[in-house]
Design a protein around this motif. Sequence first.
Motif, PDB file in Angstrom:
ATOM      1  N   LYS A 176       0.819  -1.217   0.000  1.00 58.80           N
ATOM      2  CA  LYS A 176       0.000   0.000   0.000  1.00 58.80           C
ATOM      3  C   LYS A 176       0.849   1.261   0.000  1.00 58.80           C
ATOM      4  O   LYS A 176       0.420   2.302  -0.483  1.00 58.80           O
ATOM      5  N   ASP A 177       2.054   1.186   0.575  1.00 54.61           N
ATOM      6  CA  ASP A 177       2.949   2.335   0.638  1.00 54.61           C
ATOM      7  C   ASP A 177       4.379   1.843   0.421  1.00 54.61           C
ATOM      8  O   ASP A 177       5.100   1.560   1.376  1.00 54.61           O
ATOM      9  N   PRO A 178       4.803   1.727  -0.844  1.00 55.26           N
ATOM     10  CA  PRO A 178       6.144   1.194  -1.146  1.00 55.26           C
ATOM     11  C   PRO A 178       7.286   1.955  -0.475  1.00 55.26           C
ATOM     12  O   PRO A 178       8.369   1.406  -0.323  1.00 55.26           O
ATOM     13  N   ARG A 179       7.077   3.185  -0.043  1.00 52.28           N
ATOM     14  CA  ARG A 179       8.135   3.927   0.656  1.00 52.28           C
ATOM     15  C   ARG A 179       8.476   3.263   1.984  1.00 52.28           C
ATOM     16  O   ARG A 179       9.553   3.482   2.528  1.00 52.28           O
ATOM     17  N   ARG A 180       7.551   2.442   2.517  1.00 56.31           N
ATOM     18  CA  ARG A 180       7.794   1.750   3.784  1.00 56.31           C
ATOM     19  C   ARG A 180       8.473   0.390   3.581  1.00 56.31           C
ATOM     20  O   ARG A 180       8.725  -0.329   4.533  1.00 56.31           O
TER      21      ARG A 180
END
Length: 190
Positions: free
Chosen positions: A20-24
Motif C-alpha cells: 500500500k505504501d512502497p516507501r515503507r
Amino acid sequence: EAPHGEAPYGQLWFARFDPKDPRRTFGIHRAFPPPTAQAAPFEIAIGESRLAHDRATGALAGDGHTVDWDLRWTPAEQALRLLPDLFYGPVHGETTVLSPSPRVALSGRLVVDGEALDLAGAVAGQTHLWGTKHAYSWTWGHVAEFSGGEPAVLELLGVQLHRRGITLPRLVLVALDLDGERHRLNQVRH
C-alpha cells in the motif's frame, strides 16, 4: 559455515514489504561474529539475537531503521525438505535449505521503526539456509495461508549454482502439503 576462504560469520536479515505504501518497504542485512549453536533442541545465537526451534528474539538496526522481535510458536511435527534426501545426510550439499516449521501459528510482538504489531495465531513459516558456498541465485516462494482455511503449504525454490566458472541450469523444486497428502518434485527425474 562461511564460503571457502572467508572467516566464519553469522548474518541477520530483515525485510519489510508494504504494497500500500512502497516507501515503507526496506531491508536490513548485517554480518556478525560467528554464531554459537546447538543441534538438539536447535538454537543459534547471532549477536544478541536468538533463534530456536520454538521462538525467536532479537533486534536489528541499519539504514535508519530499527526492528525488534519476541516471537513464539509450537514447532511443526515434521520438517519440509525441499532438496533430495541425500543433501540432509552426514555429507550435505554446499548450500542446503530446510523448513523445520513450514506452517505454524505465531504469537508475540514485532516492532518496526517504533510501530508495534502484536501477533496472536498468525500463520508463519521458519526456513534455514546454510552451507560452505552461496548459490549463484535463489528464487523462493512460500504460501501457507490459502482461502478456505484448510491448512496447506506450497513451497517453491529455484536455485542456480555457479561452479568452476560455469553457471549451471536452474534447478526448480516444489513441495505441496494439501489435504493430508505430501507432494514433492525434488528429484533430478522431476
